[in-house]
Design an enzyme around this catalytic site. Structure first.
Site, PDB file in Angstrom:
ATOM      1  N   THR A 185       0.861  -1.185   0.000  1.00 41.49           N
ATOM      2  CA  THR A 185       0.000   0.000   0.000  1.00 41.49           C
ATOM      3  C   THR A 185       0.890   1.225   0.000  1.00 41.49           C
ATOM      4  OG1 THR A 185      -0.077   0.122   2.386  1.00 41.49           O
ATOM      5  CG2 THR A 185      -1.822  -1.119   1.324  1.00 41.49           C
ATOM      6  N   GLU A 330      -6.047  -3.712   1.870  1.00 45.89           N
ATOM      7  CA  GLU A 330      -6.153  -4.638   3.009  1.00 45.89           C
ATOM      8  C   GLU A 330      -7.480  -5.398   3.037  1.00 45.89           C
ATOM      9  OE1 GLU A 330      -5.050  -1.589   2.997  1.00 45.89           O
ATOM     10  OE2 GLU A 330      -3.548  -1.190   4.531  1.00 45.89           O
ATOM     11  N   LYS A 439     -10.278  19.311  12.307  1.00 48.73           N
ATOM     12  CA  LYS A 439     -10.776  19.408  13.681  1.00 48.73           C
ATOM     13  C   LYS A 439     -10.938  20.874  14.045  1.00 48.73           C
ATOM     14  CE  LYS A 439      -9.393  14.847  14.957  1.00 48.73           C
ATOM     15  NZ  LYS A 439      -8.237  13.991  15.084  1.00 48.73           N
ATOM     16  N   TRP A 444     -15.603  17.698  14.198  1.00 45.12           N
ATOM     17  CA  TRP A 444     -14.956  17.254  12.974  1.00 45.12           C
ATOM     18  C   TRP A 444     -15.701  17.773  11.746  1.00 45.12           C
ATOM     19  CZ3 TRP A 444     -13.707  11.311  13.867  1.00 45.12           C
ATOM     20  CH2 TRP A 444     -12.811  11.216  14.944  1.00 45.12           C
TER      21      TRP A 444
HETATM   22  P1  AMP Z   1      -5.954   1.724  -1.536  1.00 48.19           P
HETATM   23  O1  AMP Z   1      -5.547   0.640  -0.603  1.00 48.19           O
HETATM   24  O2  AMP Z   1      -4.820   2.359  -2.255  1.00 48.19           O
HETATM   25  O3  AMP Z   1      -7.039   1.297  -2.463  1.00 48.19           O
HETATM   26  O4  AMP Z   1      -6.571   2.913  -0.663  1.00 48.19           O
HETATM   27  C1  AMP Z   1      -7.663   2.688   0.202  1.00 48.19           C
HETATM   28  C2  AMP Z   1      -8.212   3.993   0.691  1.00 48.19           C
HETATM   29  O5  AMP Z   1      -8.847   4.717  -0.356  1.00 48.19           O
HETATM   30  C3  AMP Z   1      -9.301   3.826   1.723  1.00 48.19           C
HETATM   31  O6  AMP Z   1      -8.788   3.586   3.002  1.00 48.19           O
HETATM   32  C4  AMP Z   1     -10.034   5.157   1.630  1.00 48.19           C
HETATM   33  O7  AMP Z   1      -9.382   6.169   2.354  1.00 48.19           O
HETATM   34  C5  AMP Z   1      -9.933   5.466   0.157  1.00 48.19           C
HETATM   35  N1  AMP Z   1     -11.165   5.080  -0.528  1.00 48.19           N
HETATM   36  C6  AMP Z   1     -11.419   3.957  -1.215  1.00 48.19           C
HETATM   37  N2  AMP Z   1     -12.655   3.975  -1.729  1.00 48.19           N
HETATM   38  C7  AMP Z   1     -13.224   5.147  -1.358  1.00 48.19           C
HETATM   39  C8  AMP Z   1     -14.498   5.764  -1.580  1.00 48.19           C
HETATM   40  N3  AMP Z   1     -15.446   5.201  -2.319  1.00 48.19           N
HETATM   41  N4  AMP Z   1     -14.708   6.969  -1.015  1.00 48.19           N
HETATM   42  C9  AMP Z   1     -13.761   7.566  -0.262  1.00 48.19           C
HETATM   43  N5  AMP Z   1     -12.552   7.047  -0.040  1.00 48.19           N
HETATM   44  C10 AMP Z   1     -12.276   5.845  -0.571  1.00 48.19           C
END
Ligand code: AMP
Length: 542
Positions: A185, A330, A439, A444
């Protein structure tokens, strides 16, 4: 007493076997890196994957070894995945959009010795190879005629290399909890962390993904994963499509609006999945060319919050159903999907689009909760924010090499680092990354909600909201805007656009206009970098 049912290990090789037998002639269409459209079938993909496995074994690759891939979505990349995992080795996808030093770090951490690489990324690999001593063999995903001069160790054209093995090979058998894939990641701080998918988690994730209340895939589907295989396990599509015999259409290196539109119509694609930025490019292209999407039925949009304008354009202008989804590497990655439920079936007009801003419900196989910072569960009232935690058979139980242990608790919950609320219908909405939430006076403010509203303004191409230090309120929101080409929106017009749609105290204290907003390797807004750029910014309200 134990049940008397067979133990049939959930191994990923069984998926391609099933596809090759029951959906033998189903097409796998790719835009090749060399240019032309390439057509093959699941039967041929399986045969060539068997050859990959046999050839890899001759290279000395064995159970548990990591084999890297740095490649676009094409039939060759798919064959590599199945060949690697069928041997019991681990497909390790590299994101070529990371900084070269980060890619080198990841290759060293994973101890990859072999890499399959597309022509596009040879220059990156040539630059970093000297700092990755473990790398001994570079297999370039092309044929002999297209292989350029290179001094990379053991460089060979994939087609020549593959020609040295036949398909007389049996998939290796091992425990279903054996690792199948590795994907790091792209953390915004610290070193990237390796997520290790197992054969079992990939199969269970596919069962989750194909459900009607998830991606709704079948042998009638023609699916185009625009999301790259190197992003979050390719959203599982490499397994869920062959599992049901859905045809695959893969965009290769071209993901601009015109190229995507051409494949969507030319290949009669019914289902697609991508991050919002891809869809913004497509919709812009369709707008300019007066295009249509006659075959496309459904798109899954995730990876970042889906702007309301995208949902509206797809559904009202093109008759395409939008499924807003949330997930992360994850979670393999599907976590929640916003699909119709009887409770929300009557929603129409703006109320429907309000609802579609939410990231949805968990399918069977994912559990979720929201807690405060002390770990106390928060109510599902659609308002109370909390840290989003998930667990399930396709959710990480730890990271490669044991790093990041603080994200996992004794009850099996994985702290996603996202902040969300959940409503009475069990529909979740992400309000922020925990570190991006603003914040203000102990309360929030959701940066995502403000961004979504701001991009709804006709003069705005992209928007980001960050918290800027404020002596009285701790932090206050600053709206950063990239105007559309030729447009010149004003601060007053943008703030007026937000008025009435948010609580008054959420209104950004200022608006700044920039030429570009920084992005991460997976296309997300790089808030950390943006906060760095504006760390000395003095708000007019100070
Ligand atoms: P990744 O592992 O690179 O796919 O990143 C995952 C992160 O992307 C998540 O923890 C969120 O913060 C963000 N994310 C994924 N899908 C969405 C969504 N539909 N809306 C907002 N944030 C998202």
């Amino acid at each position: 007493m134990q049940g008397l049912m067979q133990h049939w290990p959930l191994l990923c090789s069984k998926v391609i076997d099933h596809a090759a037998i029951h959906h033998a002639r189903r097409e796998v269409v790719s835009r090749s890196v060399e240019g032309p459209i390439h057509r093959t079938t699941y039967a041929e993909i399986r045969q060539r994957s068997l050859r990959v496995a046999k050839r890899l074994e001759r290279e000395g690759v064995a159970l548990g070894d990591r084999v890297a891939t740095m490649a676009w979505n094409t039939w060759r990349h798919l064959e590599c995945w199945y060949g690697i995992l069928g041997l019991g080795a681990i497909y390790h996808t590299l994101n070529p959009r990371l900084f070269p030093e980060q890619i080198a770090w990841i290759l060293r951490d994973a101890e990859d010795e072999l890499i399959f690489v597309d022509l596009t990324f040879l220059p990156i690999l040539e630059a970093i190879a000297p700092s990755v001593p473990s790398l001994r063999k570079v297999i370039v995903l092309t044929d002999g005629a297209h292989l350029p001069e290179t001094n990379l160790p053991g460089a060979v054209a994939y087609e020549d290399w593959l020609a040295e093995a036949d398909e007389d090979f049996r998939w290796r058998e091992f425990d279903e909890t054996t690792a199948a894939g590795l994907c790091y990641t792209s953390g915004t701080t610290g070193n990237p962390k390796g997520v290790l998918f197992s054969h079992r988690s990939n199969i269970l994730h596919s069962f989750i993904a194909i459900q009607p209340n998830a991606m709704n895939l079948s042998s009638q589907s023609r699916a185009m994963p625009v999301v790259p295989l190197f992003h979050a396990n390719g959203w599982g599509i490499a397994f869920s499509c062959p599992m049901v015999g859905a045809a695959l259409v893969m965009p290769g290196p071209k993901m601009d609006g015109a190229s995507i539109a051409e494949l969507l119509t030319g290949e009669r694609v019914t289902f697609s999945a991508a991050v919002p930025t891809v869809w913004l490019m497509l919709l812009d292209h369709l707008d300019r060319t007066k295009g249509a999407l006659p075959d496309l039925e459904r798109v899954v949009i995730g990876g970042a919050a889906c702007p309301r304008v995208v949902t509206q354009a797809f559904e009202t202008r093109y008759g395409v159903e939008v499924v807003h989804a949330w997930g992360m590497t994850e979670t393999s990655p599907l976590g929640t999907l916003n699909v119709p439920k009887p409770e929300t079936a009557d929603l129409a007009g703006e109320a429907l689009f309000d609802h579609k801003q939410k990231q949805g419900q968990t399918p069977f196989g994912v559990e979720m909760t929201i807690t405060d910072d002390e770990g106390r569960a928060q109510p599902w009232d659609g308002e109370t924010f909390g840290r989003l935690k998930v667990r399930g058979p396709a959710v990480s139980s730890g990271y490669f090499r044991g790093v990041g242990a603080e994200c996992f608790d004794a009850e099996g919950w994985f702290d996603t680092g996202d902040v969300a609320h959940i409503d009475e219908n069990a529909t979740m909405q992400i309000t922020d990354r925990a570190k991006d939430v603003i914040k203000s006076g102990g309360e929030w403010i959701s940066s995502i909600e403000l961004e979504n509203l701001a991009v709804g303004h006709p003069d705005v191409a992209e928007a980001a909201v960050i918290g800027v230090p404020h002596p009285r309120w701790d932090e206050r929101p600053l709206l950063v805007v990239v105007p559309k080409d030729g447009a010149a929106p004003t601060k007053e017009a943008l703030l007026a656009h937000l008025e009435g749609k948010i609580a008054r105290w959420w209104t950004p204290d200022d608006v700044v206009f920039v030429e570009a907003i920084p992005h991460t390797a997976t296309g997300k807004i790089q808030k950390l970098e943006l906060r760095r750029q504006f760390k000395d910014y003095r708000l007019p309200t100070v």
